[in-house]
Design a protein around this motif. Structure first.
Motif, short mmCIF file in Angstrom:
data_model
loop_
_atom_site.label_atom_id
_atom_site.label_comp_id
_atom_site.label_asym_id
_atom_site.label_seq_id
_atom_site.Cartn_x
_atom_site.Cartn_y
_atom_site.Cartn_z
N ARG A 51 -3.70 -9.52 40.22
CA ARG A 51 -2.89 -10.62 39.70
C ARG A 51 -1.78 -10.15 38.76
O ARG A 51 -0.99 -10.97 38.28
CB ARG A 51 -3.79 -11.63 38.98
CG ARG A 51 -4.76 -12.36 39.91
CD ARG A 51 -5.65 -13.32 39.13
NE ARG A 51 -6.49 -14.11 40.02
CZ ARG A 51 -7.38 -15.02 39.61
NH1 ARG A 51 -7.52 -15.25 38.30
NH2 ARG A 51 -8.10 -15.69 40.48
N GLY A 52 -1.76 -8.86 38.47
CA GLY A 52 -0.72 -8.32 37.60
C GLY A 52 -0.90 -8.68 36.14
O GLY A 52 0.08 -8.75 35.38
N LYS A 53 -2.12 -8.86 35.69
CA LYS A 53 -2.36 -9.21 34.29
C LYS A 53 -1.96 -8.05 33.38
O LYS A 53 -2.27 -6.89 33.65
CB LYS A 53 -3.84 -9.55 34.07
CG LYS A 53 -4.20 -10.98 34.42
CD LYS A 53 -5.59 -11.32 33.89
CE LYS A 53 -5.89 -12.80 34.04
NZ LYS A 53 -7.21 -13.16 33.48
N ASP A 54 -1.32 -8.40 32.28
CA ASP A 54 -0.90 -7.42 31.28
C ASP A 54 -2.00 -7.27 30.24
O ASP A 54 -2.01 -7.96 29.23
CB ASP A 54 0.42 -7.88 30.64
CG ASP A 54 0.97 -6.85 29.65
OD1 ASP A 54 0.40 -5.75 29.55
OD2 ASP A 54 1.97 -7.18 28.97
N ILE A 55 -2.95 -6.37 30.51
CA ILE A 55 -4.07 -6.10 29.60
C ILE A 55 -3.70 -4.92 28.72
O ILE A 55 -3.52 -3.80 29.22
CB ILE A 55 -5.36 -5.84 30.38
CG1 ILE A 55 -5.77 -7.09 31.18
CG2 ILE A 55 -6.48 -5.42 29.43
CD1 ILE A 55 -7.01 -6.91 32.03
N LEU A 56 -3.61 -5.16 27.41
CA LEU A 56 -3.23 -4.09 26.49
C LEU A 56 -4.34 -3.06 26.35
O LEU A 56 -4.07 -1.87 26.19
CB LEU A 56 -2.89 -4.66 25.11
CG LEU A 56 -1.48 -5.23 24.93
CD1 LEU A 56 -1.26 -6.46 25.79
CD2 LEU A 56 -1.23 -5.57 23.46
N GLY A 57 -5.59 -3.52 26.39
CA GLY A 57 -6.70 -2.60 26.26
C GLY A 57 -8.03 -3.30 26.46
O GLY A 57 -8.15 -4.52 26.28
N TYR A 58 -9.04 -2.51 26.85
CA TYR A 58 -10.40 -3.01 27.03
C TYR A 58 -11.33 -2.23 26.10
O TYR A 58 -11.34 -0.99 26.10
CB TYR A 58 -10.88 -2.85 28.47
CG TYR A 58 -12.36 -3.15 28.62
CD1 TYR A 58 -12.85 -4.44 28.57
CD2 TYR A 58 -13.28 -2.11 28.77
CE1 TYR A 58 -14.20 -4.71 28.67
CE2 TYR A 58 -14.64 -2.36 28.88
CZ TYR A 58 -15.09 -3.67 28.82
OH TYR A 58 -16.45 -3.93 28.90
#
Length: 516
Positions: free
Chosen positions: A308-315
């Motif tokens: 989905r192209g999610k912009d995840i900065l960090g996990y």
């Protein structure tokens, strides 16, 4: 002529599929790994710092090890199975000999192929000991713009106050509750009971909750529980934390107090606290299932996010946070991450040095197992895993003695691990204000809120504004302009949480709307 063309294309596709070869490619640097991803003849499916597993469009080169000349045939599954010094490798290989083929026997791992439709779920060799290798292409993380100006050298007193809200008794009570299911094996009904309980806790705190289904090879199993707290300024930027709630035992009950009721309870405690506040970015709280059988739940979520192209900065991963070896008085976290997540590891280390200076961080490479951070790292995001001391983690995990007392034995340490993640998430998400309490003048007011069919946007003055409505996934569902105040029809919006971004000539603000 048409039939000949179809025959030619079919033959071409068959030849192409047969030409691919599954291989293991040793890597000795991040540059070498990135070169693999940039090579059009290599399709990487999984990578660690030490090696990558890939298919080649041409025969193996000298620096690759052939695993399977005809991979990805119907019903065939591939696993990376960890076999460190705690595992009797010969005994494990003998136990799976009738259901699996050993494709490669490495120093601390096996690469295994099995037909799970015929033989059922492959068992792990140890705790957190398997990763399912999927045919889809992996992705590698690039540097994220957030980290260019993210150094926090002084404590934010508001975030420091949040750390004081972490309640060790709450964490331990939730560990007790999860332990008392007896087992949370993903395939057992008790795991679904635990899933539903976690869901209800998230709902109690006013979060938007999704029970995310995904496929496991042995049939129906418990699902992921995904809770979302929408950001007020950058709702399409995400900070994610999580841990797996499923458990596993070689025999008898699988209470899973430290592995991983402790990490799950830490995630829930952070959700309880942060749900009362607003943040610039969206925070996602994850309780994953299927981790013990190959990271299934987190792979499904991270893969969907990438698609989905999610912009995840960090996990930030929480897995086993409550055991301190008797006699040890110093709390230590072994910080596990690949080179691709160095920026996130540096950020976490800096945050801990500011808020918890006595909490010792030791960078580590965990060759004896894996956890859900790996799913994010293999889908183009940065993920880190602050773990108990790798040299002294709980010896009771994956047994019926993984209980509060012998295994989860240090509430104070669970608090510190939780505080470290909370400070990191709150800083990265951007603490704004307590929910419902405005510290700045608002130009617009929404009422009623919650709403069912209509909502009024009351504006100060009569200026023209543009309004954008986004759903919990950050996807735009509607946009329009209005002159002064107005009423909008929301009967076409499914129940859930939405963000309304309202922009005028000299302002831009975001409002949360609950549709019932």
């Amino acid at each position: 002529m048409k039939n000949l063309l179809i025959l030619f294309l079919s033959s071409f596709l068959i030849i192409q599929s047969l030409a691919s070869e599954l291989v293991l490619i040793p890597t000795n640097s991040l540059d070498a790994t990135r070169q693999l991803f940039n090579n059009p003849e290599v399709k990487v499916h999984f990578f660690r710092d030490e090696f990558a597993i890939a298919t080649l469009s041409h025969p193996s080169t000298q620096n690759s090890i052939s695993l399977d000349e005809k991979p990805w045939q119907e019903n065939m599954s591939y696993y990376l199975v960890y076999t460190d010094a705690s595992v009797n490798k010969a005994s494990y290989k003998a136990s799976i000999a009738m259901q699996a083929d050993i494709l490669h026997d490495g120093d601390f791992f096996l690469i295994v192929r099995t037909n799970e439709k015929k033989y059922g779920q492959l068992p792990p060799a140890k705790n957190d000991g398997m990763v399912r290798i999927f045919s889809r292409e992996a992705q590698i993380a690039d540097s994220h713009p957030y980290f260019r100006n993210s150094q926090s050298k002084e404590a934010n007193p508001d975030i420091a106050a949040l750390l004081e809200k972490v309640n060790g008794e709450y964490i331990t009570q939730q560990v007790w509750h999860l332990q008392h299911y007896g087992t949370r094996d993903a395939y057992m009904p008790q795991s679904i009971d635990a899933q539903n309980w976690i869901k209800q806790r998230f709902l109690t705190w006013g979060l938007d909750v999704e029970v995310m289904d995904f496929t496991m090879p042995y049939g129906p199993a418990s699902d992921n529980v995904i809770a979302t707290h929408i950001g007020t300024m950058y709702p399409q930027e995400y900070v994610v934390l999580g841990g797996h709630y499923d458990s596993y035992s070689y025999s008898g009950d699988a209470p899973g107090a430290d592995d991983n009721a402790s990490g799950t309870s830490g995630v829930m405690e952070i959700a309880r606290i942060l749900s009362e506040y607003d943040f610039e970015r969206t925070i996602v709280f994850c309780a994953f299932s299927g981790e013990e059988y190959g990271l299934y739940g987190s792979a499904a979520y991270a893969g969907r996010s990438a698609q989905r192209g999610k912009d995840i900065l960090g996990y930030f991963n929480m897995d086993m946070i409550g055991y301190l070896k008797p006699g040890n008085t110093t709390m230590v976290t072994s910080l596990i991450y690949p080179e691709t997540a160095q920026e996130l590891a540096d950020f976490y280390t800096q945050i801990v040095s500011v808020y918890l200076p006595d909490f010792q961080i030791i960078p580590a490479s965990f060759t004896g197992g894996d956890s859900d951070h790996t799913s994010f790292n293999n889908n183009g995001y940065m993920g880190i895993f602050p773990f108990e001391d790798t040299n002294n983690y709980s010896p009771y995990i994956h047994t019926s003695n993984d209980l509060v007392g012998p295994s989860y034995n240090n509430q104070e340490q669970a608090v510190v691990f939780t505080q470290a993640i909370l400070a990191s998430v709150a800083t990265m998400a951007g603490l704004v204000m307590p929910t419902g309490i405005s510290k700045i003048d608002k130009h617009a007011t929404l009422y009623p809120n919650p709403a069912t069919d209509k909502v009024t946007i009351s504006m100060e003055g009569g200026q023209q504004t543009s309004v954008t409505i986004s759903n919990v996934a950050g996807q735009k569902v509607s946009s329009f302009t209005m002159q002064g105040s107005g009423e909008i029809n929301i009967t076409n919006l499914p129940a859930g949480i939405y963000m309304l971004q309202i922009q005028g000539g000299n302002f831009r603000e975001t409002h949360k709307l609950l549709v019932q």
